[in-house]
Design a protein around this motif. Structure first.
Motif, PDB file in Angstrom:
ATOM      1  N   LEU A   1      41.105  35.532  37.295  1.00 53.22           N
ATOM      2  CA  LEU A   1      40.483  36.664  37.339  1.00 53.22           C
ATOM      3  C   LEU A   1      41.246  37.918  37.014  1.00 53.22           C
ATOM      4  O   LEU A   1      42.239  38.168  37.331  1.00 53.22           O
ATOM      5  N   TYR A   2      40.604  38.683  35.755  1.00 51.35           N
ATOM      6  CA  TYR A   2      41.232  39.958  35.437  1.00 51.35           C
ATOM      7  C   TYR A   2      42.576  39.603  34.436  1.00 51.35           C
ATOM      8  O   TYR A   2      43.396  40.719  34.288  1.00 51.35           O
ATOM      9  N   ARG A   3      43.137  38.461  34.410  1.00 56.96           N
ATOM     10  CA  ARG A   3      44.218  38.167  33.778  1.00 56.96           C
ATOM     11  C   ARG A   3      44.482  37.444  32.362  1.00 56.96           C
ATOM     12  O   ARG A   3      43.404  37.357  31.917  1.00 56.96           O
ATOM     13  N   ALA A   4      45.463  37.759  31.831  1.00 59.31           N
ATOM     14  CA  ALA A   4      45.732  36.993  30.670  1.00 59.31           C
ATOM     15  C   ALA A   4      46.317  35.608  30.659  1.00 59.31           C
ATOM     16  O   ALA A   4      47.286  35.637  31.681  1.00 59.31           O
ATOM     17  N   MET A   5      45.778  34.665  30.052  1.00 56.35           N
ATOM     18  CA  MET A   5      46.338  33.275  30.324  1.00 56.35           C
ATOM     19  C   MET A   5      46.985  32.945  28.975  1.00 56.35           C
ATOM     20  O   MET A   5      46.569  32.950  27.870  1.00 56.35           O
ATOM     21  N   GLU A   6      48.476  32.711  29.198  1.00 52.76           N
ATOM     22  CA  GLU A   6      49.251  32.266  28.121  1.00 52.76           C
ATOM     23  C   GLU A   6      49.438  30.752  27.963  1.00 52.76           C
ATOM     24  O   GLU A   6      50.051  30.330  28.934  1.00 52.76           O
ATOM     25  N   PHE A   7      49.071  30.353  26.986  1.00 57.31           N
ATOM     26  CA  PHE A   7      49.345  28.751  26.733  1.00 57.31           C
ATOM     27  C   PHE A   7      50.380  28.406  26.005  1.00 57.31           C
ATOM     28  O   PHE A   7      50.640  29.104  24.687  1.00 57.31           O
ATOM     29  N   CYS A   8      51.416  27.551  26.576  1.00 57.59           N
ATOM     30  CA  CYS A   8      52.506  27.479  25.535  1.00 57.59           C
ATOM     31  C   CYS A   8      53.073  26.019  25.943  1.00 57.59           C
ATOM     32  O   CYS A   8      52.581  25.119  26.700  1.00 57.59           O
ATOM     33  N   GLY A   9      54.027  25.704  25.271  1.00 57.34           N
ATOM     34  CA  GLY A   9      54.693  24.571  25.602  1.00 57.34           C
ATOM     35  C   GLY A   9      54.898  23.459  24.247  1.00 57.34           C
ATOM     36  O   GLY A   9      53.822  23.878  23.465  1.00 57.34           O
ATOM     37  N   PRO A  10      55.522  22.517  24.409  1.00 62.88           N
ATOM     38  CA  PRO A  10      55.446  21.419  23.230  1.00 62.88           C
ATOM     39  C   PRO A  10      54.032  20.849  22.918  1.00 62.88           C
ATOM     40  O   PRO A  10      53.904  20.981  21.576  1.00 62.88           O
ATOM     41  N   VAL A  11      53.364  20.875  23.892  1.00 64.78           N
ATOM     42  CA  VAL A  11      51.840  20.389  23.515  1.00 64.78           C
ATOM     43  C   VAL A  11      51.036  21.367  22.659  1.00 64.78           C
ATOM     44  O   VAL A  11      50.576  20.910  21.761  1.00 64.78           O
ATOM     45  N   ILE A  12      51.273  22.481  23.100  1.00 61.72           N
ATOM     46  CA  ILE A  12      50.292  23.424  22.501  1.00 61.72           C
ATOM     47  C   ILE A  12      51.045  23.820  21.040  1.00 61.72           C
ATOM     48  O   ILE A  12      50.175  24.009  19.928  1.00 61.72           O
ATOM     49  N   GLU A  13      52.293  23.705  20.869  1.00 60.05           N
ATOM     50  CA  GLU A  13      52.816  23.896  19.581  1.00 60.05           C
ATOM     51  C   GLU A  13      52.387  22.940  18.566  1.00 60.05           C
ATOM     52  O   GLU A  13      52.230  23.220  17.345  1.00 60.05           O
ATOM     53  N   THR A  14      52.032  21.698  19.042  1.00 57.04           N
ATOM     54  CA  THR A  14      51.487  20.641  18.141  1.00 57.04           C
ATOM     55  C   THR A  14      50.067  20.606  18.025  1.00 57.04           C
ATOM     56  O   THR A  14      49.530  19.785  17.333  1.00 57.04           O
ATOM     57  N   LEU A  15      49.396  21.384  18.639  1.00 51.74           N
ATOM     58  CA  LEU A  15      47.848  21.607  18.765  1.00 51.74           C
ATOM     59  C   LEU A  15      47.349  22.418  17.627  1.00 51.74           C
ATOM     60  O   LEU A  15      47.816  23.297  17.300  1.00 51.74           O
ATOM     61  N   SER A  16      46.468  21.841  16.964  1.00 50.48           N
ATOM     62  CA  SER A  16      45.804  22.497  15.875  1.00 50.48           C
ATOM     63  C   SER A  16      45.060  23.813  16.464  1.00 50.48           C
ATOM     64  O   SER A  16      45.122  23.967  17.368  1.00 50.48           O
ATOM     65  N   MET A  17      44.838  24.533  15.250  1.00 48.25           N
ATOM     66  CA  MET A  17      44.142  25.959  15.449  1.00 48.25           C
ATOM     67  C   MET A  17      42.869  25.674  15.940  1.00 48.25           C
ATOM     68  O   MET A  17      42.615  26.436  16.929  1.00 48.25           O
ATOM     69  N   ASP A  18      42.216  24.724  15.605  1.00 43.38           N
ATOM     70  CA  ASP A  18      40.968  24.428  16.138  1.00 43.38           C
ATOM     71  C   ASP A  18      41.025  24.216  17.689  1.00 43.38           C
ATOM     72  O   ASP A  18      40.175  24.636  18.548  1.00 43.38           O
ATOM     73  N   GLY A  19      41.877  23.391  18.072  1.00 43.98           N
ATOM     74  CA  GLY A  19      42.252  23.125  19.495  1.00 43.98           C
ATOM     75  C   GLY A  19      42.586  24.240  20.145  1.00 43.98           C
ATOM     76  O   GLY A  19      42.128  24.490  21.238  1.00 43.98           O
ATOM     77  N   ARG A  20      43.322  25.104  19.765  1.00 42.92           N
ATOM     78  CA  ARG A  20      43.823  26.227  20.492  1.00 42.92           C
ATOM     79  C   ARG A  20      42.639  27.330  20.614  1.00 42.92           C
ATOM     80  O   ARG A  20      42.494  27.959  21.584  1.00 42.92           O
ATOM     81  N   LEU A  21      41.797  27.311  19.601  1.00 47.73           N
ATOM     82  CA  LEU A  21      40.692  28.123  19.630  1.00 47.73           C
ATOM     83  C   LEU A  21      39.581  27.625  20.806  1.00 47.73           C
ATOM     84  O   LEU A  21      39.166  28.316  21.622  1.00 47.73           O
ATOM     85  N   THR A  22      39.515  26.400  20.985  1.00 45.12           N
ATOM     86  CA  THR A  22      38.750  25.621  22.180  1.00 45.12           C
ATOM     87  C   THR A  22      39.297  26.023  23.377  1.00 45.12           C
ATOM     88  O   THR A  22      38.664  26.523  24.279  1.00 45.12           O
ATOM     89  N   MET A  23      40.602  26.121  23.443  1.00 46.51           N
ATOM     90  CA  MET A  23      41.508  26.631  24.688  1.00 46.51           C
ATOM     91  C   MET A  23      41.076  27.843  25.086  1.00 46.51           C
ATOM     92  O   MET A  23      40.627  28.297  26.258  1.00 46.51           O
ATOM     93  N   CYS A  24      41.505  28.850  24.279  1.00 45.22           N
ATOM     94  CA  CYS A  24      41.436  30.180  24.428  1.00 45.22           C
ATOM     95  C   CYS A  24      39.779  30.755  24.669  1.00 45.22           C
ATOM     96  O   CYS A  24      39.522  31.503  25.501  1.00 45.22           O
TER      97      CYS A  24
END
Ligand code: SF4
Lengths: 421, 162
Positions: free
Chosen positions: A192-215
């Motif tokens: 709530l009210y926060r920014a969620m930062e996604f990172c790490g090796p799995v995210i680095e290999t995730l496609s832009m489509d996958g990242r858009l889904t997460m955010c």
């Protein structure tokens, strides 16, 4: 002390103001948007308040995507309001049916939002663009009206949470599963009210489509925004596409986070979220055999080309179970065209799915697949609230495209391994 | 402000406050007639002007639809008290001048039918039925300025000297 990427981007848009988390700021936006539900109210407010000029006609998008092609006279009237305003103010980014796509797929695709941007939209899933390394967040119609006039928005500078994903993503597990898992772990108000930062090796290999889904689904945890630190994947995506200059920023090593999570996802199963909250996420195995009436593959969460490819891979050479209605909605015209070129649309039609022009449609129970009393849908959308897709007693289960496609074939919630093992 | 309490639980979402089938409506009164329909179908017909909505955590989660606070305001609700609010609902309420108060203790104790008294300026809630008094912190000065102006648009006009 160091700063997070979110703090850096906010600071760049709040000259001279204190952006320490918790502080209220008046920020200059790079871009703002509204749709056929929220913008009509913004337009009314803007005009009623006596404003005459928009701050910048090239930094506003009006996207008639929710109820289009119009389902009735009322929604046609809402779109007419959008059209009139767009013409009157010569708004550069306005699309009619045939050209329009779902806003959160369309804007990144068209290069209208990018790294380092501050974007606000009168739609809660505006948080999607964080995948590009932007601070992007949903606001209301009155906010949008004020933003039309001034190009500014009031914000509470958010604390940041850091989510690190390690290991290797198993087969059939993608961005949707990671974010459902995350929401399942922290709850619908865990950010709530926060920014969620996604990172790490799995995210680095995730496609832009996958990242858009997460955010996209940061809001489903109550988050103000989701964000992925820009990297090579971001650069590749933005190159030749972005209409403005990218500002690639990253969090400092010693940046401060209110909470950090570190997960190894090598053993993660595809996730399904049961009614009536996105946080009811669990491995697909737990829902094995749950019968479904409708499958929807699309939306701003999972209507992009990689989603359609994944679904088609499973549907290829198969047909939907006789008891199931399958609806596929490519999220934009370009995605639709690409799916056609790649033969995916033929696969869907052969599988006896209905393929629709881009629209939000069933995702919000608008049109194009509304549920009757007691019906159950399995969908790649982002919300499973009571009545979200239709009748108050209908049910929505959320999942990624692979589980949706496999379940379409069997008529019950199914792990893709059962078919493709 | 004095009013009768309507109590709701956790995570009341905007689809429950005003279901999407009414999003083709922009008329406030018509929205008000369907207020809370997704969670309490009898609400709009029985709520009286001046009543107060009280909820547990994360009230107003989900979509950005301003139709939600508009419907609540149009239904005659004078104030919403909750343990916590979803972010966009919170800002929408501030922007359109619907008084909202975050006060976990008061929200947790209240039950439907309780008589509540909310004193915004004093930061105090009194539950007359339960005979209890609670306090909540004042809004930050930035938000107070928007509230004082009567909402975001009057505030914006004033700032621009229009
Ligand atoms: S696809 Fe669904 S969640 Fe996304 S913008 Fe449209 S209605 Fe909202």
């Amino acid at each position: 002390m160091g700063a997070t990427i979110t703090e850096k981007i906010l600071a760049a848009h709040c000259e001279g103001q204190d952006v320490t988390p918790g502080a209220y700021v008046m920020a200059k936006v790079d871009f703002c948007l509204g749709n056929d539900i929220t913008a009509p109210i913004a337009i009314e407010q803007f005009e009623k308040s006596g404003f005459e000029e928009v701050f910048d006609r090239s930094r506003i998008a009006l996207v008639p995507d929710h109820f289009t092609p119009n389902k009735d006279i009322k929604t046609a009237t809402l779109c007419k309001q959008l059209r009139r305003f767009a013409r009157k103010h010569d708004i550069e980014h306005y699309w009619e049916v045939g050209r329009v796509g779902i806003e959160h797929a369309l804007l990144p695709e068209q290069g209208l939002v990018g790294p380092g941007d501050l974007v606000v939209g009168a739609d809660s899933h505006t948080c999607t663009y964080g995948a590009l390394g932007a601070v992007s967040t949903g606001v209301g119609s009155t906010d949008l009206a004020a933003c039309f006039a001034t190009g500014e928005v009031w914000l509470r500078s958010p604390e940041s949470m850091k989510f690190t994903f390690r290991g290797r993503l198993p087969r059939w597990v993608g961005g949707k599963d990671l974010i459902l898992y995350t929401i399942g772990r922290i709850g619908v108000d865990g950010a709530l009210y926060r920014a969620m930062e996604f990172c790490g090796p799995v995210i680095e290999t995730l496609s832009m489509d996958g990242r858009l889904t997460m955010c996209n689904m940061a809001i489903e945890a109550g988050g103000m925004s989701g964000i992925v630190p820009p990297d090579e994947v971001t650069r590749d995506y933005c190159e030749g596409r972005l209409k403005r200059e990218a500002r690639y920023l990253r969090s400092d090593e010693d940046a401060k986070y209110v909470e950090t999570y570190d997960w190894d996802v090598s053993e993660l199963s595809p996730q399904v979220a049961a009614p009536f909250l996105p946080s009811n996420a669990a491995p697909v195995e737990e829902f094995k055999g749950v019968e479904i009436d409708q499958v929807v593959i699309g939306s701003c969460t999972n209507g992009r080309i990689s989603d359609l490819r994944e679904a088609a891979r499973i549907l290829e050479g198969r047909t939907a179970a006789p008891s199931v209605r399958v609806i596929v909605l490519p999220a934009t015209r370009r995605i639709y065209r690409q799916a056609l070129d790649e033969g995916l649309i033929a696969t869907f039609i052969e599988a006896e799915a209905a393929v629709s022009t881009p629209t939000c449609g069933p995702c919000l129970g608008g049109h194009m697949g509304v549920l009757a009393a007691g019906e159950r849908a399995l969908t790649t959308t982002n919300r499973n609230f009571r009545g979200r897709m239709g009748h108050q007693t209908s049910e929505v289960y959320l999942c990624g495209p692979a589980v949706a496609a496999a379940s379409a074939v069997t008529g019950r919630i199914t792990h893709p391994d059962e078919l493709e093992g | 402000m004095k009013g009768k309490c309507w109590k709701f639980g956790d995570d009341v979402n905007t689809d429950e406050i005003i279901p999407a089938r009414y999003l083709n409506v922009t008329d406030a009164a018509e929205l008000g007639a369907h207020c809370m329909e997704g969670v309490a179908p009898e609400f709009a017909a029985t709520a009286r002007a001046g009543d107060i909505i009280v909820a547990d955590k994360n009230f107003g989660c989900g979509s950005s639809r301003e139709h939600a606070p508009i419907a609540i305001k149009a239904a005659g609700i004078q104030c919403v008290v909750a343990k916590s609010f979803a972010r966009i609902f919170f800002r929408n309420a501030i922007n359109i001048g619907l008084p909202i108060v975050e006060c976990p203790e008061a929200a947790g104790d209240a039950a439907t039918g309780d008589l509540l008294e909310v004193a915004l300026a004093q930061g105090a809630i009194t539950n007359r039925t339960k005979g209890k008094r609670y306090s909540f912190p004042p809004f930050s000065s930035a938000l107070q300025a928007i509230i004082n102006a009567g909402g975001l648009l009057p505030y914006t006009r004033r700032r621009r000297g229009a």
